[in-house]
Write a protein that holds these residues in place. Structure first.
Motif, PDB file in Angstrom:
ATOM      1  N   ALA A 271      62.426 -81.521  -5.599  1.00  0.00           N
ATOM      2  CA  ALA A 271      61.989 -82.125  -4.221  1.00  0.00           C
ATOM      3  C   ALA A 271      63.198 -82.683  -3.589  1.00  0.00           C
ATOM      4  N   GLU A 272      63.040 -82.763  -2.402  1.00  0.00           N
ATOM      5  CA  GLU A 272      64.244 -83.134  -1.328  1.00  0.00           C
ATOM      6  C   GLU A 272      63.571 -83.596  -0.100  1.00  0.00           C
ATOM      7  N   SER A 273      64.127 -84.464   0.684  1.00  0.00           N
ATOM      8  CA  SER A 273      63.630 -84.789   1.889  1.00  0.00           C
ATOM      9  C   SER A 273      64.864 -85.285   2.824  1.00  0.00           C
ATOM     10  N   GLY A 274      64.931 -84.894   4.172  1.00  0.00           N
ATOM     11  CA  GLY A 274      66.065 -85.372   4.890  1.00  0.00           C
ATOM     12  C   GLY A 274      67.323 -84.804   4.611  1.00  0.00           C
ATOM     13  N   ARG A 275      67.235 -83.488   4.085  1.00  0.00           N
ATOM     14  CA  ARG A 275      68.847 -82.806   3.730  1.00  0.00           C
ATOM     15  C   ARG A 275      69.614 -83.071   4.942  1.00  0.00           C
ATOM     16  N   SER A 277      69.781 -85.247   7.424  1.00  0.00           N
ATOM     17  CA  SER A 277      69.592 -86.793   7.981  1.00  0.00           C
ATOM     18  C   SER A 277      70.969 -87.417   7.590  1.00  0.00           C
ATOM     19  N   PRO A 280      69.424 -88.463   3.205  1.00  0.00           N
ATOM     20  CA  PRO A 280      68.667 -87.448   2.169  1.00  0.00           C
ATOM     21  C   PRO A 280      68.456 -88.012   0.880  1.00  0.00           C
TER      22      PRO A 280
END
Length: 338
Positions: A271-275, A277, A280
């Motif tokens: 999973a990942e979020s805000g790569r 930004s 991240p």
């Protein structure tokens, strides 16, 4: 140097009474009769608080509170009002070697070390030796043991004998207090004895008393000492995972899987979020075949990968077996060498 304590100025009759009081106190401390020890309220209170068996005599408990450092000789200090020397009134009475806790402490220390080590090896059979030693030390260190003894309400004897005489303190009261080199002169005359290992400190004396109590319990019945250790020492929470520090977790995990015949560990982004930004977050799982070994997160792929490998290693080393009747104990092959 400061002036001697005012209690050093006694009339002739008071001085004679003090000598008799000191002589009686010395006789009691060097024999510790059970009938006199049974009149000591601090001893009775401590005995009841620790739920010690009736076979554990109050005189023996008093001996556990007597350290060999209490045999230090009295010192001589100068009197500012006179050119002559005035011998300082002592706060402790010399005790013969048969009635201090020196031998009991050594015996109790070995029992404590054995029981704690056995407990840790059974609970965490895969702990590396260096981490195992740190875990054991956290349980039996001087500071840890002294804090436990202090929580029992063990009082230390810090009054000069002349002060006890002047306030007509009952002699049995002294038997229930911790007796060691408590450095009364430090308070009165600015003198302090310094040692490298702190053998004259209050913490050292408290830990000696605790280990001595364990030694006596073992001589009465071994399982009493074990239950005592479980209740007062092992009941404290210890997070062994905080004792680890891996320098190359991914490489160490690969070596571990190779040694145990497992498939090579592979890190996968789950999973990942805000790569793109400023903050991240990446979540990576490390797998051996279809089995997930660990998981970690981080602000970069490299950080998340290292944390995942660390999580997998901690799960291996901090494994706690659930031993059932007839099941053989878990024996580890040893620390992974990278």
């Amino acid at each position: 140097m400061n002036k001697p304590h005012n209690s050093s100025k006694l009339s002739e009759s008071e001085l004679q009474g003090y000598k008799e009081y000191y002589k009686e106190l010395k006789t009691v401390i060097n024999t510790i009769p059970e009938e006199i020890a049974s009149q000591s309220q601090p001893l009775i209170t401590l005995h009841n608080r620790l739920e010690l068996p009736s076979e554990f005599k109050l005189s023996t408990l008093s001996r556990c509170l007597t350290c060999r450092t209490s045999r230090l000789p009295n010192v001589t200090i100068a009197n500012d009002n006179s050119s002559s020397d005035l011998k300082a009134f002592p706060s402790i009475v010399e005790t013969n070697n048969l009635l201090d806790n020196h031998g009991l402490n050594i015996f109790g220390k070995n029992i404590l070390m054995y029981h704690i080590t056995r407990h840790m090896l059974l609970k965490y059979p895969r702990l590396p030796t260096i981490v195992l030693n740190e875990a054991i030390a956290s349980y039996i260190s001087q500071d840890s043991l002294s804090n436990i003894a202090r929580s029992w309400g063990v009082e230390k004897e810090e009054s000069a004998i002349v002060e006890r005489y002047l306030r007509k303190e009952p002699i049995p009261l002294t038997l229930g207090k911790l007796r060691y080199f408590n450095n009364t002169l430090k308070k009165l005359d600015g003198i302090e004895r310094l040692t490298k290992n702190g053998e004259f400190s209050e913490n050292a004396a408290l830990s000696l008393a605790l280990r001595s109590i364990i030694g006596v319990l073992y001589t009465i019945q071994p399982n009493l000492a074990e239950r005592f250790i479980d209740k007062h020492i092992l009941s404290r929470k210890l997070d062994v995972s905080k004792l680890f520090m891996f320098e190359q977790p991914t490489r160490e995990l690969a070596k571990l899987c190779e040694r145990e015949g497992l498939q090579k560990p592979i890190s996968k982004l789950t999973a990942e979020s805000g790569r793109l930004s400023k903050a991240p977050v990446f979540i990576i799982g490390v797998f051996s075949g279809d089995e997930k070994l660990g998981e970690g997160f981080g602000s970069s792929l490299k950080e998340a990968k290292a944390r995942a490998a660390t999580d997998a290693l901690l799960k291996w080393y901090c494994y706690e077996p659930v031993l059932q009747q007839g099941q053989k104990p878990v024996v580890d092959h040893g620390t992974v060498i990278v």
